[in-house]
Design a protein around this motif. Sequence first.
Motif, PDB file in Angstrom:
ATOM      1  N   VAL A  10      17.665  35.003  -5.155  1.00 46.13           N
ATOM      2  CA  VAL A  10      17.482  34.951  -6.603  1.00 46.13           C
ATOM      3  C   VAL A  10      16.220  34.156  -6.929  1.00 46.13           C
ATOM      4  N   LEU A  11      15.473  34.606  -7.946  1.00 42.38           N
ATOM      5  CA  LEU A  11      14.337  33.829  -8.446  1.00 42.38           C
ATOM      6  C   LEU A  11      14.717  33.193  -9.771  1.00 42.38           C
ATOM      7  N   LEU A  12      14.423  31.884  -9.876  1.00 38.69           N
ATOM      8  CA  LEU A  12      14.720  31.119 -11.082  1.00 38.69           C
ATOM      9  C   LEU A  12      13.475  30.344 -11.481  1.00 38.69           C
ATOM     10  N   GLY A  13      13.345  30.057 -12.762  1.00 34.26           N
ATOM     11  CA  GLY A  13      12.206  29.260 -13.224  1.00 34.26           C
ATOM     12  C   GLY A  13      11.888  29.585 -14.659  1.00 34.26           C
ATOM     13  N   GLY A  40      16.900  40.121 -19.207  1.00 32.58           N
ATOM     14  CA  GLY A  40      18.111  40.014 -18.387  1.00 32.58           C
ATOM     15  C   GLY A  40      17.773  39.680 -16.949  1.00 32.58           C
ATOM     16  N   ALA A  41      17.619  40.705 -16.136  1.00 33.81           N
ATOM     17  CA  ALA A  41      17.215  40.509 -14.742  1.00 33.81           C
ATOM     18  C   ALA A  41      16.790  41.849 -14.172  1.00 33.81           C
ATOM     19  N   ILE A  59      16.786  41.319  -3.988  1.00 34.86           N
ATOM     20  CA  ILE A  59      16.171  40.310  -4.853  1.00 34.86           C
ATOM     21  C   ILE A  59      16.626  40.472  -6.301  1.00 34.86           C
ATOM     22  N   TRP A  60      17.185  39.397  -6.860  1.00 30.71           N
ATOM     23  CA  TRP A  60      17.469  39.332  -8.288  1.00 30.71           C
ATOM     24  C   TRP A  60      16.400  38.481  -8.949  1.00 30.71           C
ATOM     25  N   ASP A  61      15.590  39.138  -9.763  1.00 30.99           N
ATOM     26  CA  ASP A  61      14.496  38.487 -10.492  1.00 30.99           C
ATOM     27  C   ASP A  61      15.003  38.209 -11.905  1.00 30.99           C
ATOM     28  N   THR A  62      15.348  36.944 -12.186  1.00 29.52           N
ATOM     29  CA  THR A  62      15.978  36.626 -13.472  1.00 29.52           C
ATOM     30  C   THR A  62      14.936  36.418 -14.570  1.00 29.52           C
ATOM     31  N   ALA A  63      15.401  36.464 -15.811  1.00 26.40           N
ATOM     32  CA  ALA A  63      14.539  36.245 -16.978  1.00 26.40           C
ATOM     33  C   ALA A  63      14.500  34.752 -17.289  1.00 26.40           C
ATOM     34  N   GLY A  64      13.301  34.217 -17.500  1.00 27.40           N
ATOM     35  CA  GLY A  64      13.170  32.783 -17.764  1.00 27.40           C
ATOM     36  C   GLY A  64      13.340  32.403 -19.223  1.00 27.40           C
ATOM     37  N   GLN A  65      13.231  33.369 -20.121  1.00 32.07           N
ATOM     38  CA  GLN A  65      13.355  33.045 -21.546  1.00 32.07           C
ATOM     39  C   GLN A  65      14.727  32.431 -21.820  1.00 32.07           C
ATOM     40  N   GLU A  66      14.706  31.404 -22.696  1.00 36.05           N
ATOM     41  CA  GLU A  66      15.895  30.586 -22.945  1.00 36.05           C
ATOM     42  C   GLU A  66      17.102  31.433 -23.368  1.00 36.05           C
ATOM     43  N   ARG A  67      16.849  32.514 -24.112  1.00 38.93           N
ATOM     44  CA  ARG A  67      17.985  33.310 -24.608  1.00 38.93           C
ATOM     45  C   ARG A  67      18.758  34.003 -23.484  1.00 38.93           C
ATOM     46  N   PHE A  68      18.209  34.007 -22.248  1.00 38.21           N
ATOM     47  CA  PHE A  68      18.925  34.618 -21.124  1.00 38.21           C
ATOM     48  C   PHE A  68      19.542  33.573 -20.186  1.00 38.21           C
ATOM     49  N   ALA A  69      19.435  32.297 -20.569  1.00 38.69           N
ATOM     50  CA  ALA A  69      19.839  31.208 -19.664  1.00 38.69           C
ATOM     51  C   ALA A  69      21.287  31.344 -19.190  1.00 38.69           C
ATOM     52  N   SER A  70      22.171  31.839 -20.056  1.00 39.10           N
ATOM     53  CA  SER A  70      23.592  31.899 -19.700  1.00 39.10           C
ATOM     54  C   SER A  70      23.877  32.936 -18.613  1.00 39.10           C
ATOM     55  N   LEU A  71      22.932  33.836 -18.338  1.00 42.20           N
ATOM     56  CA  LEU A  71      23.152  34.879 -17.322  1.00 42.20           C
ATOM     57  C   LEU A  71      22.925  34.377 -15.899  1.00 42.20           C
ATOM     58  N   ALA A  72      22.126  33.324 -15.763  1.00 47.49           N
ATOM     59  CA  ALA A  72      21.669  32.903 -14.429  1.00 47.49           C
ATOM     60  C   ALA A  72      22.792  32.703 -13.414  1.00 47.49           C
TER      61      ALA A  72
END
Length: 174
Positions: A10-13, A40-41, A59-72
């Motif tokens: 997973v990528l986070l940041g 989303g991702a 690879i799960w490339d997650t979204a960094g925008q705050e509105r997607f934080a709960s998905l991580a």
Amino acid sequence: NSAVTSIKLVLLGEAAVGKSSIVLRFVSNDFSENKEPTIGAAFLTQRVNINDNTVKFEIWDTAGQERFASLAPMYYRNAQAALIVYDVTKPQSFIKARHWIKELHEQANKDMIIALVGNKVDVLENNEDERKVAREEGEKLAEEEGLLFFETSAKTGLNVTETFVAIGEKIPLK
Ligand code: GTP
Ligand code: MG
């Protein structure tokens, strides 16, 4: 050994640090100056040979925008490896990286292989004043937290494959 080892990563940041660009470089050896923010991702795969074994990165490339934080948590919960990415020209993104390290240590698999990645080092080639996070700061944090550490450029490709290979080398083969 013809078996394929799959590694869920997973990528986070923080938003816009270059997570999707790192994945685009790794998967397609390509770069886009105006990459759209991830919604989303995104899921991508890439195979590499590591010490005569085939490793398939899922690879799960997650979204960094705050509105997607709960998905991580959905994405890191089952992951065996993580890239925590910051932008070496953005101090706030390094603070965010610290938060991600803490969250993974509290919530993710105890044996997760984590790499701390300082991206966009190509920007410094023209102007070292753009650097806002010292290499030593990144190295020190990674050492304290038991993480791999790389400075990368998705734009030039510097250390991108090397980061994934270093993760692959730390995961036991099936
Ligand atoms: P979110 O999906 O919103 O979380 O962003 P992200 O972390 O996936 O960032 P993305 O890959 O979309 O990149 C954001 C911007 O930074 C884009 O305009 C990229 O072209 C640029 N960028 C990404 N990596 C690099 C790099 O290594 N060097 C330079 N100069 N620009 C980069
Ligand atoms: Mg993205």
